[in-house]
Every structure is written in structure tokens, then in C-alpha cells.
Design a protein around this motif. Sequence first.
Motif, PDB file in Angstrom:
ATOM      1  N   VAL A 116       0.880  -1.025   0.025  1.00 14.07           N
ATOM      2  CA  VAL A 116       0.000   0.054   0.048  1.00 14.07           C
ATOM      3  C   VAL A 116       0.923   1.093   0.084  1.00 14.07           C
ATOM      4  CG1 VAL A 116      -1.643   1.427   1.251  1.00 14.07           C
ATOM      5  CG2 VAL A 116      -1.968  -1.014   1.136  1.00 14.07           C
ATOM      6  N   LEU A 117       0.779   2.031  -1.254  1.00 11.28           N
ATOM      7  CA  LEU A 117       1.736   3.330  -1.081  1.00 11.28           C
ATOM      8  C   LEU A 117       1.270   4.220  -0.252  1.00 11.28           C
ATOM      9  CD1 LEU A 117       2.103   3.427  -4.974  1.00 11.28           C
ATOM     10  CD2 LEU A 117       3.913   2.805  -3.487  1.00 11.28           C
ATOM     11  N   ARG A 118       1.937   4.871   0.547  1.00 19.01           N
ATOM     12  CA  ARG A 118       1.568   5.760   1.378  1.00 19.01           C
ATOM     13  C   ARG A 118       1.934   7.177   0.984  1.00 19.01           C
ATOM     14  NH1 ARG A 118       4.023   5.014   6.204  1.00 19.01           N
ATOM     15  NH2 ARG A 118       2.392   6.971   7.114  1.00 19.01           N
ATOM     16  N   THR A 119       3.218   7.624   1.386  1.00 16.74           N
ATOM     17  CA  THR A 119       3.541   9.064   1.299  1.00 16.74           C
ATOM     18  C   THR A 119       4.939   8.983   1.144  1.00 16.74           C
ATOM     19  OG1 THR A 119       3.912   9.154   3.758  1.00 16.74           O
ATOM     20  CG2 THR A 119       1.975   9.514   3.301  1.00 16.74           C
ATOM     21  N   ASN A 120       5.176  10.342   0.435  1.00 13.07           N
ATOM     22  CA  ASN A 120       6.715  10.962   0.245  1.00 13.07           C
ATOM     23  C   ASN A 120       6.773  11.807   1.248  1.00 13.07           C
ATOM     24  OD1 ASN A 120       5.738  10.643  -3.058  1.00 13.07           O
ATOM     25  ND2 ASN A 120       7.253   8.977  -2.096  1.00 13.07           N
ATOM     26  N   PRO A 121       7.706  11.597   2.442  1.00 16.63           N
ATOM     27  CA  PRO A 121       7.538  12.676   3.415  1.00 16.63           C
ATOM     28  C   PRO A 121       8.579  13.819   3.151  1.00 16.63           C
ATOM     29  CG  PRO A 121       9.084  10.833   4.152  1.00 16.63           C
ATOM     30  CD  PRO A 121       8.218  10.474   2.630  1.00 16.63           C
ATOM     31  N   LEU A 122       7.967  15.052   4.123  1.00 13.56           N
ATOM     32  CA  LEU A 122       8.973  16.100   4.202  1.00 13.56           C
ATOM     33  C   LEU A 122       9.495  16.153   5.375  1.00 13.56           C
ATOM     34  CD1 LEU A 122       9.719  18.466   2.374  1.00 13.56           C
ATOM     35  CD2 LEU A 122       7.685  19.939   3.727  1.00 13.56           C
ATOM     36  N   SER A 123      10.646  16.251   5.739  1.00 13.75           N
ATOM     37  CA  SER A 123      11.615  16.179   6.946  1.00 13.75           C
ATOM     38  C   SER A 123      11.637  17.535   7.679  1.00 13.75           C
ATOM     39  CB  SER A 123      12.877  15.817   6.897  1.00 13.75           C
ATOM     40  OG  SER A 123      13.460  15.865   8.154  1.00 13.75           O
ATOM     41  N   VAL A 124      11.180  17.707   8.932  1.00 10.41           N
ATOM     42  CA  VAL A 124      11.303  18.919   9.723  1.00 10.41           C
ATOM     43  C   VAL A 124      12.426  18.746  10.493  1.00 10.41           C
ATOM     44  CG1 VAL A 124      10.127  20.376  11.576  1.00 10.41           C
ATOM     45  CG2 VAL A 124       8.752  19.504   9.696  1.00 10.41           C
ATOM     46  N   ASP A 125      13.509  19.640  10.135  1.00 12.21           N
ATOM     47  CA  ASP A 125      14.810  19.875  10.672  1.00 12.21           C
ATOM     48  C   ASP A 125      15.058  20.898  11.745  1.00 12.21           C
ATOM     49  OD1 ASP A 125      15.127  17.193   9.369  1.00 12.21           O
ATOM     50  OD2 ASP A 125      16.341  18.248   8.061  1.00 12.21           O
ATOM     51  N   VAL A 126      15.384  20.667  12.940  1.00 14.02           N
ATOM     52  CA  VAL A 126      15.651  22.082  13.579  1.00 14.02           C
ATOM     53  C   VAL A 126      16.880  21.920  14.226  1.00 14.02           C
ATOM     54  CG1 VAL A 126      14.830  23.377  15.489  1.00 14.02           C
ATOM     55  CG2 VAL A 126      13.138  22.133  14.096  1.00 14.02           C
ATOM     56  N   ARG A 127      17.796  22.998  14.159  1.00 18.68           N
ATOM     57  CA  ARG A 127      19.063  22.889  15.044  1.00 18.68           C
ATOM     58  C   ARG A 127      19.293  24.191  15.554  1.00 18.68           C
ATOM     59  NH1 ARG A 127      19.929  24.315   9.555  1.00 18.68           N
ATOM     60  NH2 ARG A 127      21.495  26.182   9.153  1.00 18.68           N
ATOM     61  N   HIS A 128      20.006  23.990  16.826  1.00 19.98           N
ATOM     62  CA  HIS A 128      20.325  25.191  17.539  1.00 19.98           C
ATOM     63  C   HIS A 128      21.333  26.132  17.126  1.00 19.98           C
ATOM     64  CE1 HIS A 128      17.465  24.492  20.864  1.00 19.98           C
ATOM     65  NE2 HIS A 128      17.841  23.065  20.800  1.00 19.98           N
ATOM     66  N   ARG A 129      21.454  27.425  17.522  1.00 17.78           N
ATOM     67  CA  ARG A 129      22.366  28.513  16.808  1.00 17.78           C
ATOM     68  C   ARG A 129      23.830  28.087  17.064  1.00 17.78           C
ATOM     69  NH1 ARG A 129      23.646  32.730  20.795  1.00 17.78           N
ATOM     70  NH2 ARG A 129      22.688  32.090  22.901  1.00 17.78           N
ATOM     71  N   TRP A 130      24.130  27.292  17.838  1.00 18.28           N
ATOM     72  CA  TRP A 130      25.665  26.972  18.375  1.00 18.28           C
ATOM     73  C   TRP A 130      26.341  26.110  17.390  1.00 18.28           C
ATOM     74  CZ3 TRP A 130      21.855  26.602  22.249  1.00 18.28           C
ATOM     75  CH2 TRP A 130      21.409  25.180  22.583  1.00 18.28           C
ATOM     76  N   VAL A 131      25.227  25.135  16.462  1.00 20.86           N
ATOM     77  CA  VAL A 131      25.655  24.092  15.496  1.00 20.86           C
ATOM     78  C   VAL A 131      26.222  24.837  14.207  1.00 20.86           C
ATOM     79  CG1 VAL A 131      25.115  22.131  14.243  1.00 20.86           C
ATOM     80  CG2 VAL A 131      24.040  22.546  16.436  1.00 20.86           C
ATOM     81  N   ARG A 132      27.490  24.478  13.820  1.00 19.88           N
ATOM     82  CA  ARG A 132      27.980  25.132  12.639  1.00 19.88           C
ATOM     83  C   ARG A 132      28.190  24.154  11.544  1.00 19.88           C
ATOM     84  NH1 ARG A 132      26.778  28.876  14.994  1.00 19.88           N
ATOM     85  NH2 ARG A 132      27.978  30.436  16.108  1.00 19.88           N
ATOM     86  N   ASN A 133      28.263  24.552  10.243  1.00 21.35           N
ATOM     87  CA  ASN A 133      28.395  23.842   9.091  1.00 21.35           C
ATOM     88  C   ASN A 133      27.213  22.692   8.781  1.00 21.35           C
ATOM     89  OD1 ASN A 133      30.956  25.177   9.339  1.00 21.35           O
ATOM     90  ND2 ASN A 133      31.954  23.429  10.269  1.00 21.35           N
ATOM     91  N   TYR A 134      26.263  22.857   9.036  1.00 20.66           N
ATOM     92  CA  TYR A 134      25.216  21.836   9.125  1.00 20.66           C
ATOM     93  C   TYR A 134      24.432  22.036   7.804  1.00 20.66           C
ATOM     94  CZ  TYR A 134      20.948  19.370   9.588  1.00 20.66           C
ATOM     95  OH  TYR A 134      19.757  18.395   9.369  1.00 20.66           O
ATOM     96  N   LEU A 135      24.468  20.817   6.876  1.00 22.48           N
ATOM     97  CA  LEU A 135      23.748  21.005   5.716  1.00 22.48           C
ATOM     98  C   LEU A 135      23.270  19.667   5.714  1.00 22.48           C
ATOM     99  CD1 LEU A 135      22.945  22.551   3.313  1.00 22.48           C
ATOM    100  CD2 LEU A 135      24.885  21.609   1.924  1.00 22.48           C
TER     101      LEU A 135
END
Length: 589
Positions: A547-566
Motif C-alpha cells: 500500500v503506497l503511503r507517502t513521500n515525506p517532508l522532514s522537519v529539521d531544527v538545529r540550535h544556533r551553536w551548531v556550525r556547518n550543518y547541511l
Amino acid sequence: MTAALHRLLLAALLVCTAPVNAADPSKTLHVLIPNGEAGIDPATAFEANTSALIETVFDSLLQYQYLARPLKLQPNLTTAMPDISADGLTVTVHLQPGILFNPDPAFKGKPRELVAADVVYSFKRLYDPTLRSPWLFLLDGKLVGDAALKKKFNVDTPIAGLQAPDRYTLVLRLNQPDKNLPFVLAMPALSMVAREVIEAYPHDAGSHPVGTGPFRIASWQRSNQIVLEASPSFRRVVFDESPGADPASRTIAAALKGKTLPLIGRIDIKVIEEHQTQMLGLLNGDFDYVQDSPPQLSDMILADGKLKPALQDAGATLTLFPLLQINYMWMNMQDPVIGGYTPEKIALRRAIDFGYDRAEDIRLLDKGLALPAQSPVPPNVLGYDAALRTNARYDPAMARALLDRFGYKDRDGDGFRELPDGSPLTLTMHSTANTKGRLRDELWHRSLTAIGLRVVFKSDKYSEIIKASRLGQVQMYEFGWVADYPDGENFLQLLYGPNIGVSNDARFDLPAYNRLFEQARKLPDSPERTRLYDDMAQLVAGYAPWVLRTNPLSVDVRHRWVRNYLRHPVTLTTWRYLDLDGAPRANAQ
């Protein structure tokens, strides 16, 4: 060259190429994984959490560039990209000298260099029937002579398709050209292991992960906490990539240029299965970032599609990331109740498909953060056809009509249908023992009860469900597949007959589908191949193993002290590239 001379040269080489560990031991990255990890063994680990750890502790021959969009591969353990012959049948790879495995008692106190024989051994392990590797499909039938490994497995059996002519050279000979082989050589499943380590722990190699990667296991409490530390024996890797087009990529490229990786000394990984605990940990600053935030609890962090003011004021960043992922519910085609290829069995599965309300699922449980799936191939991978439409739709009237027509009727008046022969009909769906699992159980219970089908739910740990699935002991289960490489082949192989017991949990084995798959994998990305992919998708819709369900969209949250995140579309972790600004984190706490 004498053995003594070789040892002297190697010792000199290791001195010249001694690792330069630039990682700051005072910096600890705090992250979570949402399910308990399995054994950390490249040949057997299947789910994303453990693959992420393998990606960090072990090494594959190639890797994706961090910033390149569209995606681009680069050498990792090799001196250059593979040399592929004009006919596409011979692939030659040259390893970098001086790469070391992390120390382990199995090496008896001596430095252990990675050599080409280790690559041969690591690849052959996938054929070991005692491991039941879910990744055998990556090599099976592709290497010349590999049938000998399947007939009677012995890791020392030589095959023409996998040879190490010298200490640092690997030669692969293929039965036919494989356009996706470079992608495969970048996968965690084909990471390098040392034979001495595997043989030292013959029944539990996954509990003793020893690789050549940037981090090693410092401590490990199963299904609770894993602490990684920067490996002192990791080779010197200096970041040197061109940025992509977006401003964030340019900022990261400038910050990392010339830096020796990794930058962070420790990674503290907590296993947090309950969604509310995950979100509270993010809000409290216990975790530096959270990917794939539970949509059901998005109102804890989002308002009108944006971060709540408190998080904005704290400098947190929101990214809505389109995953290369398909979510589906598979049904065991060998199960006596729901499986089979006769008209009445097909009708039962198609009725379940018609009874599933994707719109309600997306609205109530995904909070709008997904799209309804129309094909096993998700958007943004090679071979996806945006114009394709299958019969994946909500139509409970059609579901009831199908069941009536093929003899699934309520004969005793209790509101639930029996099998065509009059015997009881009860479906069993496995689910994870957490809040998400319970919410999904409620949705399926409503959907199936509405068309007169009785269903019971069996809750268990994710890792246990996966084990039972491999053995064909699960009737129905929801699953999600994230791209191992960005081609539709990686998704369509999940329904290829020879992959039963490996990656084909639905145990679907349809000759027409298998023929199309085999034709398609000989072709480059092209309209002709996309048509074959579409034909396979229509067969899946017709026989309904999924049963084909969904193609999801990820909600990503990072705090301001995290550097170089992609976030990377395929690579599971970015840990080797990340840095932390200690002052903001300390102030936040």
C-alpha cells in the motif's frame, strides 16, 4: 620484496602518513536516534540508525561530496575515482597506502593497515548465508563467477570478478555494465572490515565494530546511549570542496576550507523512542539538532509553518527537507491469509489499499508534511515520472465491492467478513511499541473496520520486527525506504523476486516484474528506462504487495551553536563536518 623489507617500508610510510587528529576533545555533539540500534556490522545492519553509525565508524571506497548539488561522488579510501574500462565490464580501484584500522585486541598490538584483500573479504561476506545480509542484492549476479560463493560459501573461494592483484589494487569484473556501481561503492553496506576482528568475534561481530572511519565507539549501552570519540588513528583528511549555488553552502565551504576533519571530539547519541521526549529534549537544548521531527508533535515547535517565537528568539533554524523516501505498508505475499497471486487474494490486498485514506493520514498524522505517493519511486531520484498515476486512491466503496465480489462476506452478522470458504478472517499488523505506533494502529483500525476487515496489532521493538520480517514471519508492516543511491532502481529492487529474504520483505515474486527489472538495470537513465519503471509501478498497483503511503517532508531544527550543518539527500550523517560554538551552548544551558 622480502617480508622484512616490506615491514620496514610500511613502518616508514606510517610515520610519514601519521594521522593528525584535529578534533577538539572538549566539544561534544549531542544527538538522538529514534529507534534502538542493531549490531553495528556493515554486512547485516539494515535500518537507517545503524547505517548512520556504520557510516561514521567504518569507511566505504567512495563517498559523496558534502556540498555538491546535484550529487557528486569523490574518492574516500581510494587515490582516485574508479577506472572503468570502455566496455564497462572491468573496474579498477587503487587504495591509498597507510590507512589504518582502529586498534583492537584482534590485531595483537600491531598497527593494521587496510589493504585490497580487506576489500575482497568485506565484499564476499555479503554472500555468507549465515549472515542473511540484506545487502547481497548489491553484488549478487553482478560479479563474474560469484555463483561459486552462493553454491557453497567459503570466503576464500577465488572468483574472477573480485581480485586483489597487489596490496593496494582491487579489480572488479562484471557480467554486464552497471551504471550505479560507483553509487554502490559509496554505501555503508560495502564498508571495510578486518578479517581478524570478524573471526575474533564469530557470533557477535556487530557488537565489536572496528573500522577505519573518523570516529570509534567509546561506550555503548544497548538501546540507550552510544558515545563516539574521534579516532586517533584516522588518516589526515583536509576539506577541499567547491560550494554549491546556495548561500549556506558557500558559508560552509568558507568555514571548512583547509580544515582537518573531523572537528568535534565526541558524539553523545541517545536512543529516544518516545516522540514527546524527543521534542522536549530539543526545546531544553539537550540535543543540538533534531532531524525528522515527529509530524504528530509539530505544534510543539511550529506555528503557521514557522518556528515558534521562542525558538526563533533563541536563534534556532528550521529546514523543511524533501526526503528521497517512500513510506509504504507491505503485505507478505507468502502468508497463507493475505499472500498469493490468485484473484481472491489480489482482491483482498487491493481492497486494503482502497480502504486506506492517504489524505486523512497526511492531515492528521503527518500534519500536512507529506505528499501522497503514486509510485514506489519517490520524487527527485532518477527514473521518477511525475506524470505517472496508479490506482493508489481512497475508495472504500470499491474496497467493499471487491470483497463482496470475491466472497469475503459477513456470514455470522458480527460486522466482520470471513474468508471465501467461510473460515474466520483476521489480519495481523506489526507496529512499533511507541506513541507513533499506537497512532498508526488507530488509523489502520478505522480504515479496515470501515470495510469489514478485522485486524489485530502486534507491538514490538523495531529491531525485532525487522528480524522477523527477514524470516517471513510478519504478515503486514509499515516501512520506509530512504535512498541508498539516487536512482529508482534502489527502490524497485525492494520488490524483485531474488531479493526475498534480503530486502524484499513483501516476498513479492512476479516473473513479469522480475523481467522488467532485469531489462531496466541494463539501461542508462533514459525515457525508455523510465517507461520500464512505470510498468513495474503499475504491476505493483495491480497485484498490491504494497500500500503506497507517502513521500515525506522532514522537519529539521538545529540550535544556533551548531556550525556547518547541511542535510545531505543520501549520506545519513554530517558529523565529521560539524563544529560547535561553545559559548552560545553554555549560555543556553
